[in-house]
Write an enzyme that holds these catalytic residues in place. Structure first.
Site, mmCIF file in Angstrom:
data_model
loop_
_atom_site.group_PDB
_atom_site.id
_atom_site.type_symbol
_atom_site.label_atom_id
_atom_site.label_comp_id
_atom_site.label_asym_id
_atom_site.label_seq_id
_atom_site.Cartn_x
_atom_site.Cartn_y
_atom_site.Cartn_z
ATOM 1 N N TYR A 104 -68.326 41.563 -12.936
ATOM 2 C CA TYR A 104 -69.460 41.036 -12.171
ATOM 3 C C TYR A 104 -70.670 40.846 -13.085
ATOM 4 O O TYR A 104 -71.395 39.858 -12.954
ATOM 5 C CB TYR A 104 -69.809 41.987 -11.016
ATOM 6 C CG TYR A 104 -68.730 42.049 -9.968
ATOM 7 C CD1 TYR A 104 -68.741 41.174 -8.893
ATOM 8 C CD2 TYR A 104 -67.698 42.973 -10.061
ATOM 9 C CE1 TYR A 104 -67.741 41.220 -7.930
ATOM 10 C CE2 TYR A 104 -66.696 43.022 -9.100
ATOM 11 C CZ TYR A 104 -66.722 42.147 -8.039
ATOM 12 O OH TYR A 104 -65.733 42.194 -7.095
ATOM 13 N N ASN A 128 -67.316 33.752 -0.866
ATOM 14 C CA ASN A 128 -66.509 32.618 -1.296
ATOM 15 C C ASN A 128 -65.529 32.234 -0.187
ATOM 16 O O ASN A 128 -64.651 33.022 0.168
ATOM 17 C CB ASN A 128 -65.737 33.010 -2.570
ATOM 18 C CG ASN A 128 -64.733 31.968 -2.996
ATOM 19 O OD1 ASN A 128 -64.804 30.802 -2.624
ATOM 20 N ND2 ASN A 128 -63.765 32.397 -3.796
ATOM 21 N N CYS A 136 -61.958 34.035 -7.205
ATOM 22 C CA CYS A 136 -62.743 35.270 -7.171
ATOM 23 C C CYS A 136 -61.861 36.489 -7.469
ATOM 24 O O CYS A 136 -62.379 37.544 -7.828
ATOM 25 C CB CYS A 136 -63.479 35.424 -5.844
ATOM 26 S SG CYS A 136 -62.450 35.303 -4.392
ATOM 27 N N HIS A 137 -60.551 36.319 -7.363
ATOM 28 C CA HIS A 137 -59.645 37.425 -7.690
ATOM 29 C C HIS A 137 -59.689 37.773 -9.188
ATOM 30 O O HIS A 137 -59.256 38.853 -9.575
ATOM 31 C CB HIS A 137 -58.208 37.099 -7.261
ATOM 32 C CG HIS A 137 -57.627 35.887 -7.908
ATOM 33 N ND1 HIS A 137 -57.836 34.613 -7.414
ATOM 34 C CD2 HIS A 137 -56.856 35.740 -9.010
ATOM 35 C CE1 HIS A 137 -57.203 33.735 -8.179
ATOM 36 N NE2 HIS A 137 -56.610 34.395 -9.158
ATOM 37 N N GLU A 163 -50.597 35.465 -12.322
ATOM 38 C CA GLU A 163 -51.220 34.737 -13.431
ATOM 39 C C GLU A 163 -50.885 35.353 -14.796
ATOM 40 O O GLU A 163 -51.039 34.692 -15.819
ATOM 41 C CB GLU A 163 -52.738 34.675 -13.222
ATOM 42 C CG GLU A 163 -53.102 33.790 -12.056
ATOM 43 C CD GLU A 163 -54.593 33.566 -11.919
ATOM 44 O OE1 GLU A 163 -55.360 33.965 -12.814
ATOM 45 O OE2 GLU A 163 -54.991 32.988 -10.888
#
Length: 169
Positions: A104, A128, A136-137, A163
Site C-alpha cells: 500500500y 475498486n 487490487c489482489h 499469476e
C-alpha cells in the site's frame, strides 16, 4: 442502459455489470465485476437487463486469464466511476505487472501521496468495483502479508497463485 450477466470462475459465480458503449470491444463497457459475498459488491438492481451476449468479449478474456493464457485485459471501463483520488489509485493498480505485488505504501508513493496517505490508499483500493481486471489482489501489506481484499483473502491467494504459475483451483 445497465446490462449484466453472470459467469462461472474459480472464484465462484462472477457478476458482470456494464453499459452499452459504441467504442468498447464487444459493445459493453464494464462497470463492475463482483464475486459472491464480496464486501460492497454489486447486486442486480431493478431496471437492469440481463444480456449474456453483451459480455462475450469480456467473458472470453476472463476465461483466458483463469486458464493462465492471458496476463492482462483489453476491456473498456464505464466512465465516471470513483473520485479523482480513487481513479489515481486505480490507475496505479492497473500498472502493477502480472505476477508481482506492491505494498500500500508503494502505491501511495506511485501516485505522489505521502506515507500518511496509506490508509486512504487502502480505502480507495477497497472501493475498486472491478475485481480481477483491475488487480487490487496484487497489493499486500508492508510485511508481505495478505491483507484487505473485499472478495476474501482465500480468493486473493488463489489469484496470486494463478499469476505465479500455481494454477487456479
Amino acid at each position: 442502459m445497465t446490462l449484466y450477466t453472470t459467469i462461472d470462475s474459480p472464484l465462484g459465480e462472477l457478476l458482470l455489470v456494464g453499459e452499452e458503449s459504441a467504442t468498447a470491444r464487444g459493445g459493453t463497457a464494464l462497470a463492475s465485476l463482483s464475486v459472491p459475498g464480496q464486501k460492497g459488491g454489486a447486486t442486480v438492481q431493478d431496471g437492469w437487463t440481463r444480456d449474456d451476449g453483451a459480455f462475450g468479449t469480456i467473458a472470453a478474456q476472463l476465461s483466458a486469464y483463469f486458464e493462465g493464457s492471458r496476463a492482462g485485459f483489453g476491456i473498456e471501463y464505464a466512465a465516471g466511476r470513483g473520485t479523482d483520488f480513487q481513479r489515481r489509485v486505480w490507475q496505479a493498480l492497473e500498472a502493477i505487472p502480472y505476477g508481482t505485488t506492491l505494498s500500500y505504501g508503494e502505491i501511495a508513493a506511485r501516485i505522489g501521496a505521502s506515507r500518511m496517505a496509506v490508509r486512504s490508499v487502502g480505502t480507495a483500493i477497497g472501493a475498486n468495483p472491478l475485481l480481477v481486471v483491475r488487480p487490487c489482489h496484487r497489493v499486500i501489506g508492508a510485511s508481505g502479508a495478505l491483507t484487505g481484499y473485499s472478495g476474501g483473502l482465500d480468493r486473493k491467494q488463489l489469484l496470486l497463485d494463478l499469476e505465479n504459475g500455481h494454477g487456479a483451483a
